[in-house]
Motif scaffolding. Structure first.
Motif, PDB file in Angstrom:
ATOM      1  N   ARG A 191       0.868  -1.221   0.048  1.00  0.00           N
ATOM      2  CA  ARG A 191       0.172  -0.096  -0.019  1.00  0.00           C
ATOM      3  C   ARG A 191       0.874   1.215   0.077  1.00  0.00           C
ATOM      4  O   ARG A 191       0.478   2.273  -0.808  1.00  0.00           O
ATOM      5  N   LEU A 192       1.903   1.301   0.858  1.00  0.00           N
ATOM      6  CA  LEU A 192       2.897   2.218   0.969  1.00  0.00           C
ATOM      7  C   LEU A 192       3.483   2.438  -0.551  1.00  0.00           C
ATOM      8  O   LEU A 192       3.652   3.663  -1.063  1.00  0.00           O
TER       9      LEU A 192
ATOM     10  N   MET B 141       1.223   4.246  -2.954  1.00  0.00           N
ATOM     11  CA  MET B 141       1.030   5.694  -2.832  1.00  0.00           C
ATOM     12  C   MET B 141       2.399   6.373  -3.198  1.00  0.00           C
ATOM     13  O   MET B 141       2.403   7.573  -3.010  1.00  0.00           O
TER      14      MET B 141
ATOM     15  N   TYR C 296       5.390   5.766  -2.348  1.00  0.00           N
ATOM     16  CA  TYR C 296       6.882   5.605  -1.400  1.00  0.00           C
ATOM     17  C   TYR C 296       7.608   4.369  -1.763  1.00  0.00           C
ATOM     18  O   TYR C 296       7.187   3.255  -2.299  1.00  0.00           O
TER      19      TYR C 296
ATOM     20  N   TYR D 282      10.306   3.544   3.790  1.00  0.00           N
ATOM     21  CA  TYR D 282       9.761   2.858   5.037  1.00  0.00           C
ATOM     22  C   TYR D 282      10.326   1.315   4.844  1.00  0.00           C
ATOM     23  O   TYR D 282      10.303   0.665   3.653  1.00  0.00           O
TER      24      TYR D 282
ATOM     25  N   ASP E  83      -6.194  -1.449   6.730  1.00  0.00           N
ATOM     26  CA  ASP E  83      -6.799  -0.218   6.646  1.00  0.00           C
ATOM     27  C   ASP E  83      -6.388   0.782   7.972  1.00  0.00           C
ATOM     28  O   ASP E  83      -6.081   1.769   7.991  1.00  0.00           O
TER      29      ASP E  83
ATOM     30  N   LEU F 162      -2.862   1.288   8.017  1.00  0.00           N
ATOM     31  CA  LEU F 162      -2.408   2.256   7.162  1.00  0.00           C
ATOM     32  C   LEU F 162      -2.759   3.740   7.860  1.00  0.00           C
ATOM     33  O   LEU F 162      -1.924   4.621   7.721  1.00  0.00           O
ATOM     34  N   ASP F 163      -3.954   3.865   8.502  1.00  0.00           N
ATOM     35  CA  ASP F 163      -4.345   5.041   9.028  1.00  0.00           C
ATOM     36  C   ASP F 163      -3.365   5.380  10.212  1.00  0.00           C
ATOM     37  O   ASP F 163      -3.218   6.607  10.224  1.00  0.00           O
TER      38      ASP F 163
ATOM     39  N   LYS G  56      -0.281   6.864   8.500  1.00  0.00           N
ATOM     40  CA  LYS G  56      -0.714   8.130   7.794  1.00  0.00           C
ATOM     41  C   LYS G  56      -0.811   9.520   8.763  1.00  0.00           C
ATOM     42  O   LYS G  56      -0.093  10.395   8.552  1.00  0.00           O
ATOM     43  N   GLU G  57      -1.336   8.818   9.913  1.00  0.00           N
ATOM     44  CA  GLU G  57      -1.520   9.883  11.127  1.00  0.00           C
ATOM     45  C   GLU G  57      -0.033   9.977  11.778  1.00  0.00           C
ATOM     46  O   GLU G  57       0.278  11.289  11.863  1.00  0.00           O
TER      47      GLU G  57
ATOM     48  N   ASP H  70       2.369  11.479   8.676  1.00  0.00           N
ATOM     49  CA  ASP H  70       1.738  12.366   7.702  1.00  0.00           C
ATOM     50  C   ASP H  70       2.138  11.791   6.227  1.00  0.00           C
ATOM     51  O   ASP H  70       2.118  12.626   5.217  1.00  0.00           O
ATOM     52  N   ALA H  71       1.665  10.623   6.192  1.00  0.00           N
ATOM     53  CA  ALA H  71       2.081  10.132   4.924  1.00  0.00           C
ATOM     54  C   ALA H  71       1.023  10.238   3.871  1.00  0.00           C
ATOM     55  O   ALA H  71      -0.130  10.383   4.176  1.00  0.00           O
TER      56      ALA H  71
END
Ligand SMILES: Nc1ncnc2c1ncn2[C@@H]1O[C@H](COP(=O)(O)OP(=O)(O)OP(=O)(O)O)[C@@H](O)[C@H]1O
Ligand SMILES: [Mg+2]
Length: 226
Positions: A29-30, A33, A35, A98, A214, A217-218, A221-222, A225-226
């Motif tokens: 997933r990263l 996005m 990365y 990462y 999910d 990943l949240d 992100k939190e 700040d991804a």
């Protein structure tokens, strides 16, 4: 980028909790996005560096986990990590965004600290952090995610993987009482060492792989700040 820093994210949990599944999903997933992300997995069973771990888990140093003390067994796992850091992922650590680790130093806390009396836990953690992160020079994780699965459910997942053949289990997997002690030590660590717990089972069954993914990943992100 001058201030570019690789984030080392550890996914840990008891046996059969979904560590490999979730590490791969998170790295994918990263990457999607944009990365630069990869997974590393410990122990490095393919490498000679894990020989002592294989002897230990295979019962060649005793049939019970307690036959090798917490500090000795922790050392087996630690030197395997150093070897793979030097030979492979240390280079990536210098340039990736990462690295997602399926188990890490934290697994020593779950599986080896469990062998010690409660009043020796803090000393052990202090020793382990100094040993692996300072003396051996391994990077400390930026975030530790603990996959919390009801032990009965993870036993079923392991059972399914081995198609019910008990003889394929290692000395940790075979010992349900030891697994429960590991769970207690993991709960202690999650509470005291800043690990983030992700509840993976509810009402006697697993949440779906994507749903757990999910949540993870949240959290990333939190935090970053991804
Ligand atoms: N959320 C889930 N729901 C159902 N099955 C799952 C889920 N997550 C993983 N599994 C399955 O459970 C088994 C164990 O998963 P996985 O190998 O990812 O766990 P692990 O923590 O790496 O295990 P081990 O400790 O043995 O290395 C696999 O067969 C996997 O496909
Ligand atoms: Mg695994």
């Amino acid at each position: 980028m001058a201030d570019k820093k690789c984030r080392l994210i550890v996914i840990d949990g008891l046996d059969g909790s979904g560590k490999a599944t979730q590490s791969k999903l998170l790295a994918q997933r990263l990457s999607d996005m944009g990365y630069k992300a990869e997974t590393v997995s410990f122990p490095d069973y393919e490498s000679d560096s894990s020989a002592l771990v294989r002897m230990y888990l295979g019962g060649r140093l005793g049939s019970s986990p307690d036959d090798v003390n917490a500090y000795a067994a922790s050392s087996f796992y630690a030197v395997d990590r150093v070897a793979s850091y030097i030979n492979s992922w240390g280079r990536d650590y210098a340039e990736y965004d990462y690295i997602i680790a399926d188990r890490y130093t934290t697994s020593n806390i779950i599986h080896q600290m469990a062998k010690l009396p409660e009043d020796e836990r803090d000393d052990y953690v202090e020793w382990l952090y100094d040993y692996e992160y300072n003396r051996l020079g391994l990077p400390a994780p930026d975030m530790v995610i603990f996959l919390d699965v009801d032990p009965d459910i993870s036993q079923k997942l392991i059972y399914g993987r081995y198609s019910g053949d008990e003889s394929k289990k290692d000395i940790h997997e075979r010992d349900f009482k030891y697994l429960l002690r590991c769970r207690t030590s993991a709960m202690y660590a999650a509470e005291h060492l800043g690990w983030i717990t992700v509840k993976c089972s509810e009402g006697g069954s697993m949440r779906s792989i994507d749903d757990i993914g999910d949540s993870i990943l949240d959290l990333i992100k939190e935090r970053f700040d991804a």
